[in-house]
Design an enzyme around this catalytic site. Structure first.
Site, PDB file in Angstrom:
ATOM      1  N   ALA A  46     -16.153  15.600   6.017  1.00 43.09           N
ATOM      2  CA  ALA A  46     -16.283  14.142   5.929  1.00 43.09           C
ATOM      3  C   ALA A  46     -17.002  13.550   7.137  1.00 43.09           C
ATOM      4  O   ALA A  46     -16.711  12.440   7.565  1.00 43.09           O
ATOM      5  CB  ALA A  46     -14.910  13.492   5.746  1.00 43.09           C
ATOM      6  N   HIS A  49     -23.121  13.580  10.420  1.00 40.58           N
ATOM      7  CA  HIS A  49     -23.641  14.223  11.632  1.00 40.58           C
ATOM      8  C   HIS A  49     -24.762  13.399  12.251  1.00 40.58           C
ATOM      9  O   HIS A  49     -25.564  12.771  11.553  1.00 40.58           O
ATOM     10  CB  HIS A  49     -24.150  15.622  11.305  1.00 40.58           C
ATOM     11  N   VAL A 172     -23.699  23.796 -18.208  1.00 42.96           N
ATOM     12  CA  VAL A 172     -25.042  24.256 -18.558  1.00 42.96           C
ATOM     13  C   VAL A 172     -24.995  25.758 -18.810  1.00 42.96           C
ATOM     14  O   VAL A 172     -24.437  26.519 -18.013  1.00 42.96           O
ATOM     15  CB  VAL A 172     -26.049  23.920 -17.443  1.00 42.96           C
TER      16      VAL A 172
END
Length: 474
Positions: A46, A49, A172
Site C-alpha cells: 500500500a 513509492h 479467459v
C-alpha cells in the site's frame, strides 16, 4: 465487436479502463474473480513509492515518478484515502554509505524531489522508535501511503459510470488473432475486439505468449505480511525501508491510511501462481527483519497475516505497449513493485497509445469526479447527524471494531460495481478488517447482503467461487 477488451480488473486494468473511458470507445473488462481488486492489487504494501529505487530510464522509473506525481490530484478527484507521509531508507553499516549515496543519486536522476541523507541525532528526532544501530538514512518526502482497495475500486467505478463494461467470474480460456483484431474465448462466451490490454498479473505471460513470438516469463514472487492493530498505528509516522537488495526493497514498517501498522514483505520466488498461503517460516522472517529497523516493534499486536504475489518478469522491468509482432495487443505485464504507485501513469500511457491507434475522440461528457462511501468512523458528530437524518441506517453500527454502519454496507452493495460478497463489502467499507477480523459482524453483514441481493444466505460467499459461507440449514 469491442474496441478494447482489458484482461484483468486489478489496479492496472482499472487504471487503463478509467483512462480509456475518456474516449468514445466501446470497452470491456474481463475479470476471472467476482470483483475488482482480487489479486496482487489487494495484497501489497500500500505504498506510493517516491521513485528512487528503479533503474534510471526504465519503465519502472518513468511510471513510478509520474504515478507518484498524479496520486494527490487523483485522490481528490476520485475520493480515496492517500497521504504523503514520506519514506526512509535505513543504513546500518558505515561501509554501506556509498550504496545510500548511490540510491540518492539514482532518485535524483529519476526526477525525485527533496531527497536528503540524514545522520546523527536527527534520525531519532524524525522517527524516535528506530534502532540505535542506524548510521544514516535516505529521506524521501514525496513517498506516500494509499488504500489499494479504494484506489482500484474508485478507478473501476468511475470507468463504469463512463461506459466501460465489466464482466466478472469470466475466466479467459484462449486468445487468437483474427482479421481486424482478436477473438477471446471465455467461460461466458466469445468476445471479438480490435485491441487487447493484457493486465492479467502473474498470468500476463500466458496471454502474451499466445499471440507473440517475443515470449515473456513471469515468476510469482511471494511476499508475506503482518498487519497490526490500530493501537500500534503511530509506532512510526513514515514508511521505513532497509537498503534494497536484488530481491526487492526488503521488509518495511509503515503506517496505513486507516491507522494500522503494516510489516513485511518477504520475497520468495515460487512456481505456484496461486500460492498465497502464509508460512510460519515466512512470518518469523518478517518479524526478525522488522526488529532490525526497530527493536521494539509491537508484533504482539498482530491481528492478521496475509501473502501476495508480485509478477516478476525475467527482464526485471515493466513490459508496456504494443507487441511488435501482434498489432493491437497491448501489454501491461511484469507489473510488480512499484506497480501500485505506477498504475495511474500506466493507465494514462496505454490509453493514449490505444486512442491514437484507434483514432478515438475524447468525450465531451466525461465524468471525472466520484464520491466514496461516507465513513462514519471518520465523520464529525454533525456529519453523522446529517447522514442519519438522510438515512437512519447510518445510525446502526454493524462492525464494532471499525465502526461501520448498515448505511455504509448498503451503499457498498448498491453503488456501481457494488459488493456481492463478504470480502467485497470489506474492501469497500472495512467491515471485518478490525481487531476481531469479522468474528462479530459477519452474520449481520450476511443478512444485509442476502436481503439486498435477493438471494438465499446459502448462496453467499466470502470471495466468490466456491467460498460459500454456509453449508446448509438445520
Amino acid at each position: 465487436m469491442y474496441d478494447v477488451v482489458i484482461i484483468g480488473a486489478g489496479v492496472t486494468g482499472s487504471a487503463v479502463a478509467r483512462e480509456l473511458s475518456r474516449y468514445q470507445l466501446k470497452v470491456l473488462v474481463l475479470e476471472r474473480e467476482e470483483d475488482v481488486c482480487c489479486g496482487t492489487s489487494k495484497a501489497n504494501s500500500a505504498i506510493v513509492h517516491a521513485g528512487f529505487d528503479a533503474e534510471p530510464g526504465s519503465m519502472k522509473a518513468i511510471m513510478n515518478v509520474r504515478g507518484n506525481k498524479m496520486m494527490k490530484a487523483l485522490s481528490e478527484e476520485l475520493d480515496f484515502p492517500y497521504k504523503q507521509n514520506g519514506s526512509l531508507v535505513l543504513c546500518f553499516q558505515e561501509g554501506d554509505m556509498p550504496k545510500l549515496e548511490e540510491l540518492k543519486a539514482r532518485g535524483e536522476k529519476n526526477g525525485v524531489e527533496g531527497l536528503e541523507i540524514v545522520t546523527g541525532e536527527r534520525i531519532w528526532e524524525i522517527e524516535p522508535n528506530l534502532s540505535r544501530e542506524v548510521k544514516a538514512m535516505l529521506y524521501a518526502p514525496t513517498g506516500g501511503i494509499v488504500c489499494p482497495f479504494k484506489l482500484t475500486i474508485a478507478m473501476a467505478e468511475n470507468a463504469n459510470v463512463n461506459g466501460v463494461e465489466f464482466s466478472f467470474d469470466t475466466q479467459v480460456k484462449d486468445i487468437e488473432s483474427m482479421e481486424g483484431g482478436y477473438r477471446i474465448t471465455t467461460e461466458k462466451g466469445v468476445f471479438d475486439t480490435k485491441c487487447v490490454v493484457n493486465a492479467a498479473g502473474v498470468y500476463a505471460d500466458v496471454w502474451n505468449n499466445r499471440v507473440s513470438a517475443r515470449k515473456l516469463s513471469i515468476t510469482p514472487r511471494k511476499g508475506e505480511y503482518c498487519l497490526l492493530d490500530k493501537k500500534a498505528g503511530n509506532f512510526v509516522s513514515h514508511t521505513v525501508f532497509q537498503l534494497p537488495t536484488k530481491m526487492g526493497k526488503g521488509v518495511l514498517i509503515t503506517p496505513t491510511v486507516h491507522g494500522n501498522l503494516l510489516v513485511g514483505p518477504t520475497a520468495e520466488d515460487i512456481e505456484d501462481k496461486e500460492g498465497v498461503n502464509t508460512t510460519a517460516q515466512g512470518l518469523d522472517k518478517v518479524a526478525a527483519q522488522a526488529r532490525l529497523s526497530a527493536g521494539e516493534v509491537p508484533l504482539r499486536m498482530v491481528i492478521t497475516s496475509f501473502a501476495g504475489l508480485r509478477a516478476t518478469e525475467k527482464g526485471e522491468d515493466f513490459v508496456l505497449g504494443e507487441a511488435q509482432d501482434a498489432p493491437g495487443f497491448f501489454n501491461a505485464a511484469g507489473i510488480e513493485s512499484p506497480g501500485l504507485s505506477s498504475a495511474p501513469a500506466i493507465g494514462e500511457y496505454l490509453a493514449e497509445m490505444i486512442a491514437e491507434k484507434l483514432q478515438a475522440e475524447k468525450k465531451e461528457n466525461f465524468i471525472s469526479r466520484r464520491e466514496d462511501i461516507p465513513c462514519v468512523a471518520e465523520s464529525t458528530p454533525e456529519e453523522i447527524r446529517e447522514l442519519i437524518a438522510k438515512d437512519p441506517a447510518y445510525g446502526n453500527v454493524i462492525c464494532r471494531c471499525e465502526t461501520v454502519t448498515e448505511g455504509e454496507i448498503l451503499n457498498a452493495i448498491r453503488r456501481p460495481l457494488g459488493a456481492r460478497s463478504l470480502d467485497g463489502v470489506k474492501r469497500r467499507t472495512r467491515a471485518g478488517m478490525g481487531r476481531c477480523q469479522a468474528g462479530f459482524c459477519s452474520p449481520r453483514t450476511m443478512e444485509i447482503l442476502a436481503r439486498e441481493l435477493k438471494v438465499s444466505p446459502l448462496a453467499l460467499t466470502k470471495a466468490g467461487g466456491n467460498s460459500n459461507l454456509l453449508t446448509g440449514e438445520r
